[in-house]
Design a protein around this motif. Structure first.
Motif, PDB file in Angstrom:
ATOM      1  N   ASP A 144       8.494   2.414   3.021  1.00 29.48           N
ATOM      2  CA  ASP A 144       7.695   3.567   3.454  1.00 29.48           C
ATOM      3  C   ASP A 144       7.604   4.651   2.382  1.00 29.48           C
ATOM      4  OD1 ASP A 144      10.342   4.259   3.615  1.00 29.48           O
ATOM      5  OD2 ASP A 144      10.254   5.020   5.662  1.00 29.48           O
ATOM      6  N   SER A 145       7.791   4.261   1.125  1.00 28.29           N
ATOM      7  CA  SER A 145       7.678   5.218   0.011  1.00 28.29           C
ATOM      8  C   SER A 145       6.300   5.839  -0.043  1.00 28.29           C
ATOM      9  CB  SER A 145       7.926   4.525  -1.334  1.00 28.29           C
ATOM     10  OG  SER A 145       9.253   4.155  -1.496  1.00 28.29           O
ATOM     11  N   THR A 146       6.264   7.135  -0.368  1.00 29.47           N
ATOM     12  CA  THR A 146       5.000   7.813  -0.636  1.00 29.47           C
ATOM     13  C   THR A 146       4.983   8.347  -2.066  1.00 29.47           C
ATOM     14  OG1 THR A 146       5.880   9.862   0.274  1.00 29.47           O
ATOM     15  CG2 THR A 146       4.613   8.459   1.773  1.00 29.47           C
ATOM     16  N   ILE A 189       2.569   1.126  -2.788  1.00 32.12           N
ATOM     17  CA  ILE A 189       2.146   2.347  -2.117  1.00 32.12           C
ATOM     18  C   ILE A 189       0.622   2.335  -2.105  1.00 32.12           C
ATOM     19  CG2 ILE A 189       2.137   4.863  -2.210  1.00 32.12           C
ATOM     20  CD1 ILE A 189       4.839   4.671  -3.672  1.00 32.12           C
ATOM     21  N   TRP A 190       0.046   2.514  -0.929  1.00 35.37           N
ATOM     22  CA  TRP A 190      -1.393   2.413  -0.749  1.00 35.37           C
ATOM     23  C   TRP A 190      -1.988   3.753  -0.330  1.00 35.37           C
ATOM     24  CZ3 TRP A 190      -3.348  -1.874  -2.596  1.00 35.37           C
ATOM     25  CH2 TRP A 190      -2.572  -3.035  -2.600  1.00 35.37           C
ATOM     26  N   THR A 191      -3.164   4.054  -0.892  1.00 40.91           N
ATOM     27  CA  THR A 191      -3.921   5.244  -0.512  1.00 40.91           C
ATOM     28  C   THR A 191      -5.163   4.767   0.239  1.00 40.91           C
ATOM     29  OG1 THR A 191      -3.192   6.364  -2.525  1.00 40.91           O
ATOM     30  CG2 THR A 191      -5.118   7.286  -1.386  1.00 40.91           C
ATOM     31  N   TRP A 248       4.220   1.647  -7.414  1.00 40.91           N
ATOM     32  CA  TRP A 248       5.373   1.018  -6.768  1.00 40.91           C
ATOM     33  C   TRP A 248       6.410   2.059  -6.368  1.00 40.91           C
ATOM     34  CZ3 TRP A 248       4.355  -3.735  -5.450  1.00 40.91           C
ATOM     35  CH2 TRP A 248       3.507  -4.519  -6.241  1.00 40.91           C
ATOM     36  N   GLY A 249       6.931   1.922  -5.156  1.00 39.46           N
ATOM     37  CA  GLY A 249       8.002   2.779  -4.660  1.00 39.46           C
ATOM     38  C   GLY A 249       9.263   1.965  -4.451  1.00 39.46           C
ATOM     39  N   TYR A 265       8.027  -1.716  -3.778  1.00 40.32           N
ATOM     40  CA  TYR A 265       7.104  -1.737  -2.653  1.00 40.32           C
ATOM     41  C   TYR A 265       5.795  -1.050  -3.024  1.00 40.32           C
ATOM     42  CZ  TYR A 265      11.228  -2.978   0.055  1.00 40.32           C
ATOM     43  OH  TYR A 265      12.344  -3.605   0.530  1.00 40.32           O
ATOM     44  N   VAL A 317       5.418   7.512  -6.028  1.00 39.70           N
ATOM     45  CA  VAL A 317       5.362   6.409  -6.990  1.00 39.70           C
ATOM     46  C   VAL A 317       6.540   6.529  -7.953  1.00 39.70           C
ATOM     47  CG1 VAL A 317       4.023   5.396  -8.877  1.00 39.70           C
ATOM     48  CG2 VAL A 317       2.859   6.199  -6.806  1.00 39.70           C
ATOM     49  N   ASN A 377       3.379  -4.897   0.744  1.00 41.09           N
ATOM     50  CA  ASN A 377       3.064  -4.224   2.017  1.00 41.09           C
ATOM     51  C   ASN A 377       1.687  -4.627   2.546  1.00 41.09           C
ATOM     52  OD1 ASN A 377       5.384  -2.697   2.649  1.00 41.09           O
ATOM     53  ND2 ASN A 377       4.830  -1.139   1.160  1.00 41.09           N
TER      54      ASN A 377
END
Length: 176
Positions: free
Chosen positions: A74-76, A97-99, A69-70, A95, A78, A36
């Motif tokens: 658009d996973s939120t 997942i970023w914070t 990883w999701g 995918y 983990v 992503n």
């Protein structure tokens, strides 16, 4: 749909197409990583009925911390961590997942008198307008805010400029 060996009885020409599916007895499965927008992580091959240790590589994306990883873009939540185990016997795209990073911006009168602007928290991607200043200092005129108390060698922010947050935690002090 016709099974192998079935009869076709219609009185018309037809083209039949083979329909394929991957069987559980397939020996390998693809495990791909979609970061992503982050740095690349090389895909892997999982062998049927064996546990795959996912890559321990942690992708990098400026302004964000990798959370895990999701299972969708658009996973939120983990589902897997870097270096975790993958046991499903199926192809998968994982995918990132970023914070976003956050930090606080404070103001220092730097010898001036008056009311300072309120501190604010800025998140990656946010643009905060630099506030006006009502400070006074004898024989001085306010020019701008700076990341260095001396007013030189740092980053200058004029009233009305947009401040973009790209710092991971902590505090940035802007000096008059």
């Amino acid at each position: 749909a016709y099974q192998s060996g079935a009869s076709y009885t219609a009185n018309a020409a037809v083209t039949l197409y083979a329909v394929w599916s991957k069987t559980v007895s397939s020996s390998t499965f693809d495990v791909s990583y979609n970061t992503n927008g982050g740095s690349e992580v090389i895909s892997q091959i999982k062998i049927n009925n064996e546990t795959l240790v996912l890559r321990s590589t942690i992708p990098v994306k400026n302004g964000y911390t990798f959370a895990g990883w999701g299972l969708s873009a658009d996973s939120t939540t983990v589902s897997y961590s870097a270096g975790g185990n993958y046991t499903s016997d199926e192809d998968v795209v994982l995918y990132a997942i970023w914070t976003p990073w956050n930090h606080t911006v404070t103001f220092d009168a730097n010898g001036g008198d008056g009311v300072l602007p309120e501190d604010f928290v800025v998140t990656t991607g946010d643009i905060v307008t630099i506030p006006d200043c009502s400070l006074v200092k004898k024989k001085h005129v306010f020019k701008y805010w700076c990341t260095q108390p001396s007013g030189s060698g740092g980053t200058n922010y004029y009233v009305g400029d947009g401040y973009i947050g790209l710092k991971d935690g902590g505090t940035v002090t802007l000096y008059a």
